[in-house]
Design an enzyme around this catalytic site. Structure first.
Site, short mmCIF file in Angstrom:
data_model
loop_
_atom_site.label_atom_id
_atom_site.label_comp_id
_atom_site.label_asym_id
_atom_site.label_seq_id
_atom_site.Cartn_x
_atom_site.Cartn_y
_atom_site.Cartn_z
CG HIS A 68 -1.92 -1.30 1.64
ND1 HIS A 68 -2.78 -1.45 0.66
CD2 HIS A 68 -1.81 -2.24 2.12
CE1 HIS A 68 -3.51 -2.67 1.08
NE2 HIS A 68 -2.55 -3.17 2.00
NE ARG A 123 19.88 -0.74 6.64
CZ ARG A 123 19.85 0.60 6.39
NH1 ARG A 123 20.51 0.80 5.12
NH2 ARG A 123 19.12 1.27 7.11
NE ARG A 140 30.03 -19.03 11.63
CZ ARG A 140 30.61 -20.08 10.95
NH1 ARG A 140 31.46 -19.67 10.52
NH2 ARG A 140 30.07 -21.13 10.75
#
Length: 160
Positions: A68, A123, A140
């Site tokens: 939306h 991200r 790691r």
């Protein structure tokens, strides 16, 4: 909104949702040898690309759009999200996504990475990395060092 379901032995195991309010035809691409477990949801307004030999555990959600508009007036009017808020998702080859993880719009998960259970991935994740948490952070590297041992644990940092 148009929903496609894949069935196995008459049991719905996966949901693919395509936004119908947008002018583009959304696409979901799954590479050869990719496994999608039960109760996974893919919501595509533009494009979701999943590489080859990817393992996607139960209850994972991958979406390329907020669904939306962020503006309340436009949302109330039933308008489509802003085009700049619709960003393709790309999952590289040989990735493993743990149970209940969420992959947000615009994210690229690099080849050979592992996304931990319940991770909220907002991200990009570099190739051959272990990422987990909310928000997901690289824990790691998964690449072995020259001596054949895995690289030492990285400091837990937010994925940049």
């Amino acid at each position: 909104m148009h929903t496609e379901r894949i069935t196995y032995d008459d049991t719905i195991v996966r949901r693919f949702i395509f936004a119908s309010i947008l002018p583009e035809r959304p696409r979901i691409e799954l590479g050869d040898g990719t496994y999608v477990s039960h109760l996974c949801t893919f919501i595509a307004a533009r494009r979701i690309i999943v590489g080859r030999h990817v393992h996607i555990a139960n209850g994972v959600t991958i979406f390329d759009s907020p669904g939306h508009p962020l503006d309340a007036e436009r949302r109330t009017a039933g308008m489509a999200p802003d085009p700049e808020d619709i960003r393709a998702v790309c999952i590289g080859d040989k990735v493993w996504i743990g149970t209940g993880a969420r992959i947000f719009p615009g994210v690229t998960v690099g080849e050979g990475s592992v996304i931990g259970t319940g991770a909220i991935v907002t991200r990009d994740v570099p190739p051959y990395s272990l990422a987990a948490g909310n928000p997901a952070r690289v824990i790691r590297s998964l690449r072995p060092a020259r001596d054949g041992h895995y690289a030492p644990t990285l400091p837990a940092t937010t994925i940049a």
